[in-house]
Write a protein that holds these residues in place. Sequence first.
Motif, mmCIF file in Angstrom:
data_model
loop_
_atom_site.group_PDB
_atom_site.id
_atom_site.type_symbol
_atom_site.label_atom_id
_atom_site.label_comp_id
_atom_site.label_asym_id
_atom_site.label_seq_id
_atom_site.Cartn_x
_atom_site.Cartn_y
_atom_site.Cartn_z
ATOM 1 N N PHE A 29 0.886 -1.129 0.038
ATOM 2 C CA PHE A 29 0.189 -0.097 -0.261
ATOM 3 C C PHE A 29 0.800 1.248 0.006
ATOM 4 O O PHE A 29 0.391 2.429 -0.157
ATOM 5 N N LEU A 30 2.318 1.119 0.298
ATOM 6 C CA LEU A 30 3.039 2.294 0.168
ATOM 7 C C LEU A 30 3.285 2.841 -1.256
ATOM 8 O O LEU A 30 4.064 3.725 -1.554
ATOM 9 N N LYS A 31 2.828 2.064 -2.282
ATOM 10 C CA LYS A 31 3.042 2.506 -3.676
ATOM 11 C C LYS A 31 2.075 3.663 -3.903
ATOM 12 O O LYS A 31 2.403 4.553 -4.825
ATOM 13 N N ARG A 32 1.372 4.196 -2.968
ATOM 14 C CA ARG A 32 0.335 5.210 -3.431
ATOM 15 C C ARG A 32 1.186 6.565 -3.160
ATOM 16 O O ARG A 32 2.019 6.602 -2.468
ATOM 17 N N ASP A 40 -8.458 0.813 3.750
ATOM 18 C CA ASP A 40 -8.396 -0.460 3.393
ATOM 19 C C ASP A 40 -7.172 -1.180 3.620
ATOM 20 O O ASP A 40 -7.047 -2.407 3.526
ATOM 21 N N ALA A 41 -5.986 -0.501 3.990
ATOM 22 C CA ALA A 41 -4.767 -1.024 4.207
ATOM 23 C C ALA A 41 -4.586 -1.445 5.659
ATOM 24 O O ALA A 41 -3.900 -2.343 5.725
ATOM 25 N N LEU A 42 -5.267 -0.632 6.357
ATOM 26 C CA LEU A 42 -5.167 -1.385 7.973
ATOM 27 C C LEU A 42 -5.185 -2.450 8.317
ATOM 28 O O LEU A 42 -6.253 -3.301 8.120
ATOM 29 N N PHE A 43 -4.108 -3.163 8.888
ATOM 30 C CA PHE A 43 -4.085 -4.427 9.272
ATOM 31 C C PHE A 43 -4.486 -5.493 8.154
ATOM 32 O O PHE A 43 -5.221 -6.454 8.305
ATOM 33 N N PHE A 44 -4.277 -5.370 6.888
ATOM 34 C CA PHE A 44 -4.834 -5.856 5.845
ATOM 35 C C PHE A 44 -4.554 -7.191 5.860
ATOM 36 O O PHE A 44 -5.497 -8.048 5.639
ATOM 37 N N GLN A 45 -3.485 -7.990 6.321
ATOM 38 C CA GLN A 45 -3.364 -9.328 6.396
ATOM 39 C C GLN A 45 -4.233 -9.811 7.419
ATOM 40 O O GLN A 45 -4.931 -10.915 7.349
ATOM 41 N N TRP A 46 -4.244 -9.253 8.580
ATOM 42 C CA TRP A 46 -4.763 -9.790 9.995
ATOM 43 C C TRP A 46 -6.289 -9.600 9.631
ATOM 44 O O TRP A 46 -7.124 -10.492 10.276
ATOM 45 N N ARG A 47 -6.940 -8.788 8.901
ATOM 46 C CA ARG A 47 -8.280 -8.269 8.513
ATOM 47 C C ARG A 47 -8.737 -9.608 7.796
ATOM 48 O O ARG A 47 -9.934 -9.933 7.899
ATOM 49 N N HIS A 79 2.534 6.245 6.756
ATOM 50 C CA HIS A 79 1.042 5.618 6.040
ATOM 51 C C HIS A 79 0.462 4.785 7.294
ATOM 52 O O HIS A 79 -0.584 4.661 7.162
ATOM 53 N N ALA A 80 1.349 4.159 8.348
ATOM 54 C CA ALA A 80 0.782 3.334 9.523
ATOM 55 C C ALA A 80 -0.299 4.392 10.116
ATOM 56 O O ALA A 80 -1.275 3.781 10.603
ATOM 57 N N VAL A 81 0.341 5.494 10.443
ATOM 58 C CA VAL A 81 -0.606 6.294 10.901
ATOM 59 C C VAL A 81 -1.917 6.928 10.257
ATOM 60 O O VAL A 81 -2.833 6.646 10.736
ATOM 61 N N TRP A 82 -1.548 7.071 8.992
ATOM 62 C CA TRP A 82 -2.423 7.602 8.073
ATOM 63 C C TRP A 82 -3.582 6.389 8.113
ATOM 64 O O TRP A 82 -4.890 6.630 7.999
ATOM 65 N N LEU B 31 18.318 12.484 2.588
ATOM 66 C CA LEU B 31 18.391 11.566 1.665
ATOM 67 C C LEU B 31 16.732 10.895 1.575
ATOM 68 O O LEU B 31 16.127 10.992 2.405
ATOM 69 N N LEU B 32 16.516 11.110 0.138
ATOM 70 C CA LEU B 32 15.185 10.757 -0.100
ATOM 71 C C LEU B 32 15.010 9.738 -1.242
ATOM 72 O O LEU B 32 15.941 9.340 -2.027
ATOM 73 N N HIS B 33 13.812 9.056 -0.884
ATOM 74 C CA HIS B 33 13.353 8.177 -2.068
ATOM 75 C C HIS B 33 11.912 8.099 -2.506
ATOM 76 O O HIS B 33 11.451 8.959 -1.966
ATOM 77 N N GLU B 34 11.545 7.250 -3.374
ATOM 78 C CA GLU B 34 10.150 7.304 -3.900
ATOM 79 C C GLU B 34 9.048 7.012 -3.006
ATOM 80 O O GLU B 34 7.929 7.609 -3.449
ATOM 81 N N VAL B 35 9.470 6.315 -1.958
ATOM 82 C CA VAL B 35 8.252 6.028 -1.514
ATOM 83 C C VAL B 35 7.551 6.840 -0.209
ATOM 84 O O VAL B 35 6.428 7.043 -0.020
#
Lengths: 195, 466
Positions: A29-32, A40-47, A79-82, B31-35
């Motif tokens: 989900f970090l690719k967003r 929808d990402a929250l605890f995705f596997q556990w859900r 993202h974990a907080v979001w 330092l920066l990356h895409e994620v």
Amino acid sequence: MEKFERHTGVAAPLRASNVDTDQICPAEFLKRITRTGYHDALFFQWRQQEDFVLNHEAFSQASVLVAGPDFGTGSSREHAVWALRDYGFRAVISSRFADIFRGNAGKAGLLTAQVDHGVVERLWALLEAEPGAEVTVDLHRMRVVAKGVDEPFYLDDYVRWRLLEGLDDVAVTLRHSDTIAAFEDRRPAFLPRTG
Amino acid sequence: MGRTLANKVWDAHVVRSAQGEPDLLYIDLHLLHEVTSPQAFDGLRQAGRGVRRPDLSLATEDHNVPTADIDKPIADPVSRAQVDTLRANCAQFGVPIYSLGSVDQGVIHVIGPQLGLVQPGMTVVCGDSHTSTHGAFGALAFGIGTSEVEHVLATQTLPLRPFRTMAVNIDGRLPEGVSAKDLILAVIAEIGTGGGQGFVLEFRGDAVRGLSMESRMTLCNMSIEAGARAGMIEPDEVTFDYVAGRPHAPKGADWDHAVRAWRALASDDDAEYDAEVSIDAESLTPFVTWGTNPGQAAPLSGEVPDPRSYADPVERLAAERAQDYMGLTPGTPLREVPIDVVFLGSCTNGRIEDLRAAAAVLRGRRLATGVRMLVVPGSVRVKRAAESEGLDEIFRVAGAEWREAGCSMCLGMNPDKLEPGQRSASTSNRNFEGRQGPGGRTHLVSPQVAAASAVRGYLSAPTDLD
């Protein structure tokens, strides 16, 4: 940032320690490239597991999470907080938080209420005996309150002030631009530049 | 009272200090990356702000990038969009970037030191927890979240409370066949995944002074796995020799000024630490993890522990859950745990020394039937160095895959993933549930153990071969 003063809501007992940020929000989900829309990402596997606590009807509207020690370990991903915020959580209660997670939470309007593990155990017992029970986290009084529980929690004073005021960190720092510029004039000449 | 290395670096970077407020700390290298950066650049745009010091910022593409067919467009459209977003952001804000295809591309924590951009006494941050790697140089280096990335881009500073300091004394010499990876896994097992919270760990002692820069980076890299904000090591001749002559190292009179300043960074003899632990290097043997956090580890010569042996109910429950996920039974000798996949690479163990150590074990040997091994150099320059030494040939002949640089299977954001139920021996840094792919089971190991496990098909040390 949304202000935080006092919140009362259904609390969910998460009986696990070392809940790492890979569990809270898996790497996929970090690719967003957005800052919202991670519910929808929250605890995705556990859900995917039927008996996971958030899959129980009583906790479907939970907005306070009560977890074991070392919550938020691992990756620095905000993202974990979001994901927690987007799902509807306003506060996490635990006896120990990972440093980076705690910092991220304070910047994104999620309260990390640190209490003794004994308080976590009492809350777990209450929430399992009475699923759907509510817990209040009061940032003015710095207390966690539930049926039979009224205990203090710890939060850094400065983070507390920023949450109460809903302040944007960058704006606060930019007031000191001149001081930053003066510091830059004193930096040793041998320090490297990237470009 | 004397000051520690961490205190000295901190004090030298305080821009502003006020009662009741965090210190405002200047950042020498971002330092920066895409994620973890797209939302930060977006925040700047929304607020109409610029990047204060693009000349102290550096970006690369590492987390998402494929490690094969890199001359073609990235196949996954979501990954491609994220990489394209980084390129566009760097172009808009003037931040230097090493993109896929550049000889300086690679894992961010490998290329920073390689370019000579990381030097003693600096403050270094990145939206990545393994920024702790750079503490190997005597820099104060730590991971930050995306809001902080935005803050550093806009102000080149961060508001922070001073970290506490913990001396980790490692005396004696590491025995033959025991690496920095075994050492850090033993340290984490000793202090726990939360034991370092709020602390900078300063690794000290004979065993640390005897380590190469690559090994020191491995050690500091996994400080975060003990919960620490950062790991640090006093700079010495080994450090100066590594930095000297690199593209961004000080030159001429600047070099002399720099070395004088760097020598003064060492912790004072009467410095006091907030906490202290000691580890005897001589007693260490290869260490591997059996569970789902890096603290759940044991000597390779040992067994999967019985959860009932833990007095603390929280730890007992964690061990039960972990063994259930890992498909392990208490009492099983760790040397009898079969392996499907071996991953050699990452910011922990993807440097030239790591590839040499693994190649030395694989030379003249073949992978066990059914075992897949991925070798992913930490950077393009590491890859080229390995090729010039013929290491790629050793890996290929043994049956391993010789791939392109990137984070790869350390976190499974690119196509390099474990299948559900597959078990890996991995030189990376996290054995969390699903970290290397949903349902995947990870054992963290050193490069030597990774190579030996690939040959035997079971968790193994080089001494188990032949």
